[in-house]
Design an enzyme around this catalytic site. Structure first.
Site, PDB file in Angstrom:
ATOM      1  N   ARG A  52      22.239  38.633  47.660  1.00  0.00           N
ATOM      2  CA  ARG A  52      23.257  37.837  48.368  1.00  0.00           C
ATOM      3  C   ARG A  52      23.605  38.479  49.703  1.00  0.00           C
ATOM      4  O   ARG A  52      23.781  39.699  49.798  1.00  0.00           O
ATOM      5  CB  ARG A  52      24.548  37.763  47.556  1.00  0.00           C
ATOM      6  CG  ARG A  52      24.469  36.996  46.283  1.00  0.00           C
ATOM      7  CD  ARG A  52      25.872  36.679  45.760  1.00  0.00           C
ATOM      8  NE  ARG A  52      26.750  37.852  45.712  1.00  0.00           N
ATOM      9  CZ  ARG A  52      28.022  37.799  45.335  1.00  0.00           C
ATOM     10  NH1 ARG A  52      28.582  36.643  45.015  1.00  0.00           N
ATOM     11  NH2 ARG A  52      28.755  38.887  45.293  1.00  0.00           N
ATOM     12  N   TYR A  55      40.830  39.149  48.158  1.00  0.00           N
ATOM     13  CA  TYR A  55      40.081  40.298  48.709  1.00  0.00           C
ATOM     14  C   TYR A  55      38.706  39.945  49.249  1.00  0.00           C
ATOM     15  O   TYR A  55      37.986  40.829  49.685  1.00  0.00           O
ATOM     16  CB  TYR A  55      39.972  41.419  47.667  1.00  0.00           C
ATOM     17  CG  TYR A  55      39.434  41.002  46.304  1.00  0.00           C
ATOM     18  CD1 TYR A  55      38.081  40.809  46.106  1.00  0.00           C
ATOM     19  CD2 TYR A  55      40.285  40.805  45.230  1.00  0.00           C
ATOM     20  CE1 TYR A  55      37.590  40.424  44.866  1.00  0.00           C
ATOM     21  CE2 TYR A  55      39.811  40.426  43.988  1.00  0.00           C
ATOM     22  CZ  TYR A  55      38.461  40.233  43.806  1.00  0.00           C
ATOM     23  OH  TYR A  55      37.977  39.851  42.589  1.00  0.00           O
ATOM     24  N   LYS A  56      38.319  38.666  49.218  1.00  0.00           N
ATOM     25  CA  LYS A  56      37.003  38.289  49.751  1.00  0.00           C
ATOM     26  C   LYS A  56      37.157  37.927  51.232  1.00  0.00           C
ATOM     27  O   LYS A  56      37.473  38.806  52.029  1.00  0.00           O
ATOM     28  CB  LYS A  56      36.414  37.182  48.884  1.00  0.00           C
ATOM     29  CG  LYS A  56      36.066  37.732  47.492  1.00  0.00           C
ATOM     30  CD  LYS A  56      35.645  36.693  46.496  1.00  0.00           C
ATOM     31  CE  LYS A  56      35.280  37.384  45.172  1.00  0.00           C
ATOM     32  NZ  LYS A  56      35.238  36.478  44.043  1.00  0.00           N
ATOM     33  N   ASP A 109      38.517  26.533  41.956  1.00  0.00           N
ATOM     34  CA  ASP A 109      38.515  27.953  42.273  1.00  0.00           C
ATOM     35  C   ASP A 109      37.941  28.110  43.678  1.00  0.00           C
ATOM     36  O   ASP A 109      36.780  27.770  43.931  1.00  0.00           O
ATOM     37  CB  ASP A 109      37.672  28.718  41.241  1.00  0.00           C
ATOM     38  CG  ASP A 109      37.792  30.230  41.411  1.00  0.00           C
ATOM     39  OD1 ASP A 109      38.031  30.676  42.555  1.00  0.00           O
ATOM     40  OD2 ASP A 109      37.629  30.960  40.417  1.00  0.00           O
ATOM     41  N   PHE A 147      31.388  31.225  37.637  1.00  0.00           N
ATOM     42  CA  PHE A 147      31.713  32.648  37.703  1.00  0.00           C
ATOM     43  C   PHE A 147      32.213  33.100  36.324  1.00  0.00           C
ATOM     44  O   PHE A 147      33.022  32.404  35.702  1.00  0.00           O
ATOM     45  CB  PHE A 147      32.770  32.887  38.775  1.00  0.00           C
ATOM     46  CG  PHE A 147      33.001  34.337  39.072  1.00  0.00           C
ATOM     47  CD1 PHE A 147      32.176  35.012  39.963  1.00  0.00           C
ATOM     48  CD2 PHE A 147      34.028  35.035  38.462  1.00  0.00           C
ATOM     49  CE1 PHE A 147      32.382  36.357  40.235  1.00  0.00           C
ATOM     50  CE2 PHE A 147      34.236  36.383  38.726  1.00  0.00           C
ATOM     51  CZ  PHE A 147      33.408  37.041  39.620  1.00  0.00           C
TER      52      PHE A 147
HETATM   53  C1  PLP Z   1      35.679  36.828  42.848  1.00  0.00           C
HETATM   54  C2  PLP Z   1      35.968  35.717  41.923  1.00  0.00           C
HETATM   55  C3  PLP Z   1      36.962  35.831  40.960  1.00  0.00           C
HETATM   56  C4  PLP Z   1      37.700  37.137  40.819  1.00  0.00           C
HETATM   57  O1  PLP Z   1      38.628  37.177  39.816  1.00  0.00           O
HETATM   58  P1  PLP Z   1      39.514  38.504  39.655  1.00  0.00           P
HETATM   59  O2  PLP Z   1      40.539  38.111  38.681  1.00  0.00           O
HETATM   60  O3  PLP Z   1      40.034  38.856  41.003  1.00  0.00           O
HETATM   61  O4  PLP Z   1      38.627  39.593  39.175  1.00  0.00           O
HETATM   62  C5  PLP Z   1      37.234  34.741  40.156  1.00  0.00           C
HETATM   63  N1  PLP Z   1      36.518  33.592  40.287  1.00  0.00           N
HETATM   64  C6  PLP Z   1      35.547  33.463  41.207  1.00  0.00           C
HETATM   65  C7  PLP Z   1      34.806  32.193  41.336  1.00  0.00           C
HETATM   66  C8  PLP Z   1      35.235  34.529  42.037  1.00  0.00           C
HETATM   67  O5  PLP Z   1      34.259  34.413  42.937  1.00  0.00           O
END
Ligand code: PLP
Length: 407
Positions: A366, A219-220, A194, A124
């Site tokens: 997705r 938030y996911k 992560d 990511f």
């Molecule tokens: C959604 C996501 C993030 C989000 O990071 P933010 O700091 O909330 O923007 C980070 N890493 C992964 C792998 C994600 O899927």
């Protein structure tokens, strides 16, 4: 499978009643809970009370009387139960990006003399960007991106830290957390996971995997709302040695002693930096009640079944799509990724029909399945809509070919 058969599966689904806990517009098929979870009904009332009563009437007294000050730990403990951690090993605060920085920097300090951080290409973006920023900031740090299959051989005793995302955001492929953590430990490195696409959808066992460090998104699948606070995990055995690079006052041993010198707080409290985001934590806290009394194994079982059903229907009814995710549910997170050269407008045409998925460049469609509120019949109807979009070439319309700022 027919639509009636999908409906029959929903009738015997042990999680079926959970859907009522969410605010979902009639007729909307929401397959993007992996990007932004749906709104749990409990959040509205709880936020109203927090705003009107705790903030409006209680004002500053509410730090004590409403327990605002303990929210990061309280919410962290609830998340811990979903990811195989002890209540005092997880805290909720800040964003995933910021928490990644804190943990990666802290990990480097815990492995003095080692200057290499491993991750994988295509991780990511924020995970890689944060590591790149850290590498520019600390002397001699080298970031090496290695294909996961090559990792075990590439690891050596120069490696301080291995950072991987448990479920890949684009392909939905899962890593074997236990095996890769073990590999990292064999060369004396720390493993940072992560869990952004795992927490709340998969069975994660941080303690069982012997993971050192972890972060994840609020938030996911945890449904905490846009920009919800994220979480941080440090295995208890590392907490005393952990030093945060962001030594703000909320991570101090006695924030309200107002002394001139920093001293780290107990356990996970030392990872805090500034004042907690009270409304965000309150919303996340209320959202987490949707998980009360549910086993993660039941959530995971449904997540696999929904993904399998989607892939089976696409294989039968939608020629012309590639499959970018693992076909075996064992190795797949709670999402399905298809590929198509016209992926972007196809997703837009689906959204116009009330089927919300998303698109990731260059060609990935997705579809995420949040097991608490997505039904088997939603999967069936989503594929039916995809069949229609393709049959009538709806995606060719101009309005579906204009790329928005957020995809
Ligand atoms: C959604 C996501 C993030 C989000 O990071 P933010 O700091 O909330 O923007 C980070 N890493 C992964 C792998 C994600 O899927």
């Amino acid at each position: 499978m027919t639509r009636d058969e999908a409906l029959a599966l929903d009738r015997v689904d042990p999680l079926a009643s959970r859907r009522d806990l969410f605010e979902l517009e009639e007729g909307l098929i929401y397959l993007d809970g992996n990007s932004l979870g749906a709104l749990p009904k409990a959040v509205k009332g709880r936020l109203d009370e927090a705003v009107t009563g705790e903030w409006g009437r209680g004002l500053i007294r509410s730090w004590n009387t409403a327990g605002w000050i303990d929210l990061p730990s309280r919410v962290g403990a609830r998340i811990a139960a979903l990811i195989g951690a002890a209540p005092d090993e997880v805290i909720a605060a800040d964003s995933t990006s910021v928490n990644l920085f804190k943990l990666a920097a802290g990990a480097m300090a815990m492995r003095p003399g080692r200057r290499v951080i491993f991750s994988e290409p295509g991780n990511f973006p924020t995970d890689l960007y944060i590591l790149q920023g850290l590498a520019r900031f600390l002397p001699d740090v080298e970031l090496r991106l290695v294909e996961p299959g090559d990792l075990p051989d590439a690891l050596d005793d120069s490696v301080a830290l291995l950072l991987l995302t448990h479920v890949h955001y684009k392909t939905g492929a899962t890593h074997d957390m236990t095996a890769l953590t073990t590999w990292a430990h064999e060369v004396g490195a720390l493993a940072l996971w992560d869990l952004s696409h795992s927490a709340g959808a998969l069975e994660v066992d941080l303690n069982g995997s012997n993971a050192d460090l972890a972060v994840g998104c609020g938030y996911k699948y945890l449904n905490g709302g846009p920009g919800a606070p994220a979480f941080t995990y440090i295995a208890r055995r590392h907490q005393a040695a952990f030093q945060s690079p962001l030594t703000g006052w909320m991570g101090h041993a006695q924030p309200f002693a107002f002394s001139d010198d920093y001293a780290p707080g107990q356990g996970m409290l030392r990872t805090l930096c500034g004042t907690p985001s009270v409304l965000g934590l309150t919303a996340l806290d209320a959202a987490l009640s949707a998980f009360d009394g549910v086993e993660m194994s039941a959530i995971r079982a449904k997540s696999r079944a929904l993904g399998d059903l989607f892939l089976e229907l696409v294989a039968d009814r939608c020629p012309g799509f590639g499959v970018a995710c693992p076909r075996n549910a064992e190795h797949r997170g709670s999402q399905v990724s298809l590929t198509h050269p016209s992926g972007y407008p196809i997703v837009q045409a689906l959204i116009a029909r009330g089927v919300v998925g998303d698109f990731r460049a260059p060609d990935v469609l997705r579809f995420g399945f949040a097991p608490l509120y997505v039904r088997h019949v939603d999967v069936w109807d989503a594929v039916e809509n995809l069949v229609q979009v393709m049959a009538h070439e709806e995606w060719r319309q101009d309005r579906f070919n204009q790329v928005a700022a957020v995809t």
